[in-house]
Design a protein around this motif. Structure first.
Motif, PDB file in Angstrom:
ATOM      1  N   GLU A 242     -13.873  -5.669  -6.175  1.00 17.45           N
ATOM      2  CA  GLU A 242     -13.549  -6.039  -4.787  1.00 17.45           C
ATOM      3  C   GLU A 242     -12.909  -4.844  -4.079  1.00 17.45           C
TER       4      GLU A 242
ATOM      5  N   ASP B 244     -12.954   0.773   5.289  1.00 18.75           N
ATOM      6  CA  ASP B 244     -12.166  -0.345   4.776  1.00 18.75           C
ATOM      7  C   ASP B 244     -12.602  -0.767   3.374  1.00 18.75           C
ATOM      8  N   ARG B 245     -12.994   0.221   2.583  1.00 25.01           N
ATOM      9  CA  ARG B 245     -13.369  -0.042   1.193  1.00 25.01           C
ATOM     10  C   ARG B 245     -12.751   1.021   0.284  1.00 25.01           C
TER      11      ARG B 245
ATOM     12  N   ARG C 250     -14.935  -9.522  -9.064  1.00 22.73           N
ATOM     13  CA  ARG C 250     -15.462 -10.844  -8.700  1.00 22.73           C
ATOM     14  C   ARG C 250     -16.773 -11.205  -9.400  1.00 22.73           C
TER      15      ARG C 250
ATOM     16  N   LYS D 230       1.024  -1.291  -9.017  1.00 23.25           N
ATOM     17  CA  LYS D 230       1.234  -1.713  -7.623  1.00 23.25           C
ATOM     18  C   LYS D 230       1.776  -0.531  -6.834  1.00 23.25           C
TER      19      LYS D 230
ATOM     20  N   PRO E 243      -9.073  -6.115  -9.118  1.00 23.48           N
ATOM     21  CA  PRO E 243      -9.827  -7.286  -8.648  1.00 23.48           C
ATOM     22  C   PRO E 243     -11.332  -7.162  -8.904  1.00 23.48           C
TER      23      PRO E 243
ATOM     24  N   GLU F  88     -12.820  -3.996  -1.115  1.00 19.89           N
ATOM     25  CA  GLU F  88     -12.102  -4.252   0.146  1.00 19.89           C
ATOM     26  C   GLU F  88     -10.628  -4.577  -0.105  1.00 19.89           C
ATOM     27  N   LYS F  89     -10.298  -4.946  -1.339  1.00 17.48           N
ATOM     28  CA  LYS F  89      -8.892  -5.236  -1.661  1.00 17.48           C
ATOM     29  C   LYS F  89      -8.156  -3.982  -2.116  1.00 17.48           C
TER      30      LYS F  89
END
Lengths: 257, 274
Positions: free
Chosen positions: B121, B76-77, B190, B168, B188, B123-124
Motif C-alpha cells: 500500500e 502521493d505514493r 494488501r 515509525k 502495509p 499510498e500509506k
C-alpha cells in the motif's frame, strides 16, 4: 503546452475519459481499430536487411547484419547461429529526454524480442555465426516492442535469412474498463493493462506474450485473442510491404531493358 | 563448457522419453511443485527478510526501508524497487558484475507482479506529498540455482514483505525534522500476488521446472495471480512458442497453483490474508 506538462506531472487528469459516450477513443479510433501503420522494406544501404515502420506516432527502424562471424568468439555455438537483438531508444524519442544507452527496460525488451523472433529462424543452418538485429526507436508512443518486432521480422526477411514464417505483433489492453486494441501513449499511461503479443500466423504460434497491469482471467484471455487478431492484420501489411519492394525491383529491371 | 551440448543432448532424450510416459525426471507430476520451505526474519538488520528453498533452489530476500523523494508523476505514493543479484556462488554459470539480462528480467517480472496488484500500500507510505516518502527496496540474493528462480523469488519477496516491520517516523512540519522512533509497525500489504512458472518441453507443459528441465525446455511462461483472482503479470520467456490453448492452460493452472502456494506461504508466516 505548459498546462499539459503540469497534467502529466500530476497523474491522470480529473474527468479524463479514454472512451467517450459514442465509443470513440481519444484519437477518434473505435475499440478494435488499429492506428495507421506504414511499412517500408530495404531502407538502409549498409545493412543486409532493413525495414522502417511508422505505427501511429511510433517511428521504428530495424536492421539485420548476418549471418556473419561472431565477436567475441567464445559466444559462438557449434550447432547453430546465435541471434542477438538490441532494442534501443533514441534520447529524443520520448517527452522527457531518455539517457542514452541501455536501461533495465531496454535490456528486458531486447531479451523478450529475441525470444519472439528466434522460433521463426532456421538458426541451425548457420552454425558458428551470429545474426544481429538492431531496433532503433526514433519516436515512441506506446507499443514500441510490437512495432519493433514487426520491423525486425521484415528486416530479417529482407536480409534473406531463412524463416519459418514472419513474426507479426500487436498489443491489446484495458482502458476505462474495456478491452481495446493497440493502446497509444495516453491510453497506456492512464489505462489498466497492456498485453503485447507476437505470433507466427501460419501455425498460430504465440512467440511473445507479456502483461503489465491488472486483469481477471477472462479479461486477459479476451485481450490475448484481440491482440492476435490485430497481429494478423499487421501480418497482411507486412506481406504487402515485402511484395511492394520486389514489384519495384521488377519494374526497375523492366525499365532498363 | 565443451561437453555441455553432449550432456544436454543425453539429458534431453531422457527427459523427453520420460515425459512421453507422463513422468518427470524427479518423479513429480506435471502440476507438482517441489518441496517448499520458507523462513522469515532471518536477517536482523533488514526490516524484512525471507529465506526460501524450492527443491534445491535457494534464495534470500531482504527488505530495506529508507526515506526519499517520490517519482514526480506519483507524488502521493511511496517508492518500491526490486533488484536481483545472481551471485557467482549460486551457479557455475553466474559471473560477477552488474546485473545481466537474466537478473534484470527476473527482477522485473517479480516487480511487475507486486506493483500491478498494488500489493504494497504505497499510498500509506507518504510523509510529505511530493517531497518525502518511504522507499522500499526488495533485494534478492540467489544462493543456489536449481531452476525456477522466478517462483522462488516471488515467494521470498512476498514472505519478506508480509513480515517486514518498519520504524515509525515523526515529521515536524515547521522545522522539517524527521525523527525515527524506536517503535515499529508492519509494512502495509494488501494483496499476495505469486508467480507460477511453466516450462514447455517436447510439447508438454510442466510446472516449477528444475534446472535440468530448464536446460532442455523450448519455452517458458509465468502467470502471476493474487488472491482476488486477478492476474498482475504475464511473461513468456526464452525462445519457442505457445498455442492459445497452452496459454489458457497455463492461466487456469496458475490460478489454482498460486492459491495452494499462498495458503502455504500464509501459514508459514503465521498470518491470514491481509
Amino acid at each position: 503546452m505548459k498546462v499539459k506538462r503540469v497534467e502529466a506531472m500530476m497523474g491522470r487528469p480529473e474527468g479524463l475519459k479514454l472512451i467517450d459516450e459514442n465509443g470513440k477513443r481519444l484519437d477518434g479510433r473505435k475499440k478494435y481499430e488499429l492506428r495507421r501503420i506504414d511499412m517500408e522494406v530495404g531502407v538502409l544501404k549498409n545493412a543486409d536487411g532493413s525495414a522502417y515502420v511508422e505505427w501511429g506516432k511510433n517511428k521504428i527502424l530495424a536492421a539485420v547484419y548476418g549471418p556473419r562471424e561472431i565477436h567475441p568468439k567464445h559466444l559462438q555455438r557449434p550447432d547453430m547461429a546465435v541471434l542477438r537483438v538490441r532494442y534501443n531508444m533514441a534520447p529524443f524519442s520520448v517527452e522527457e529526454r531518455k539517457k542514452p544507452g541501455p536501461d533495465r527496460r531496454s535490456v528486458e525488451i531486447s531479451k523478450v524480442i529475441r525470444g519472439a523472433l528466434e522460433p521463426a529462424l532456421l538458426l541451425e543452418m548457420f552454425p558458428r555465426t551470429v545474426i544481429d538485429v538492431f531496433i532503433e526507436v526514433l519516436q515512441a508512443d506506446a507499443g514500441t516492442r510490437v512495432a519493433g518486432i514487426t520491423a525486425a521480422s521484415l528486416a530479417l526477411a529482407d536480409a534473406g535469412v531463412p524463416m519459418r514464417d514472419l513474426v507479426a505483433a500487436c498489443a491489446a489492453g484495458k482502458i476505462d474498463g474495456e478491452i481495446v486494441l493497440d493502446l497509444n501513449k495516453d491510453e497506456d499511461n492512464y489505462g489498466e493493462a497492456d498485453v503485447p503479443v507476437a505470433i507466427m500466423p501460419l501455425k498460430n504460434d504465440i512467440t511473445l506474450l507479456q502483461m503489465d497491469g491488472y486483469l481477471t482471467r477472462d479479461e486477459l484471455l479476451e485481450a490475448v485473442k484481440l491482440a492476435i487478431k490485430g497481429a494478423k492484420a499487421v501480418y497482411q501489411k507486412q506481406r504487402e510491404a515485402l511484395k511492394e519492394k520486389y514489384l519495384q525491383i521488377a519494374q526497375e529491371v523492366a525499365g532498363n531493358e | 563448457m565443451s561437453d555441455a551440448p553432449v550432456m544436454a543432448g543425453i539429458m534431453r532424450d531422457r527427459i523427453l522419453n520420460l515425459l512421453k510416459e507422463g513422468k518427470r525426471i524427479d518423479g513429480r507430476g506435471f502440476e507438482d511443485y517441489r518441496d517448499v520451505e520458507i523462513k522469515t526474519n532471518v536477517i536482523e538488520k533488514a526490516e524484512g527478510s525471507a529465506w526460501v528453498r524450492l527443491g534445491e533452489t535457494r534464495v534470500l530476500v531482504g527488505i530495506k526501508v529508507d526515506v526519499g523523494e517520490p517519482f514526480p508523476d506519483l507524488p502521493d505514493r511511496g517508492v518500491m524497487t526490486t533488484n536481483v543479484e545472481l551471485v557467482p556462488l549460486a551457479s557455475p554459470t553466474f559471473e560477477p558484475g552488474p546485473p545481466d539480462e537474466n537478473a534484470i528480467e527476473l527482477a522485473r517480472i517479480v516487480d511487475r507482479g507486486i506493483r500491478e496488484s498494488q500489493a504494497v500500500e504505497l499510498e500509506k507510505l507518504v510523509i510529505v506529498p511530493g517531497k518525502l516518502v518511504r522507499v522500499i527496496f526488495i533485494d534478492v540474493h540467489v544462493l543456489d540455482h536449481d531452476g525456477n528462480l522466478i517462483d522462488a523469488t516471488g515467494l521470498g519477496a512476498m514472505a519478506a514483505l508480509l513480515t517486514a516491520r518498519i520504524p515509525k517516523l515523526e515529521y515536524n512540519g515547521e522545522t522539517g525534522e524527521l525523527v525515527r522512533l524506536d517503535e515499529y509497525e508492519p509494512l502495509p500489504v494488501r494483496h499476495v500476488p505469486l508467480p507460477v512458472t511453466f516450462a514447455k518441453i517436447g510439447g508438454n507443459m510442466v510446472v516449477d521446472p528444475s534446472l535440468d528441465e530448464e536446460r532442455v525446455m523450448e519455452s517458458r511462461i509465468t502467470v502471476t495471480f493474487d488472491e482476488t483472482g486477478h492476474v498482475s503479470a504475464v511473461q513468456k520467456g526464452e525462445g519457442g512458442s505457445f498455442k492459445l490453448e497452452e496459454v489458457m492452460y497455463a492461466v487456469d493452472t496458475a490460478m489454482r497453483k498460486s492459491s495452494e502456494l499462498r495458503e502455504m506461504l500464509l501459514s508459514s508466516v503465521d498470518r491470514g490474508l491481509p
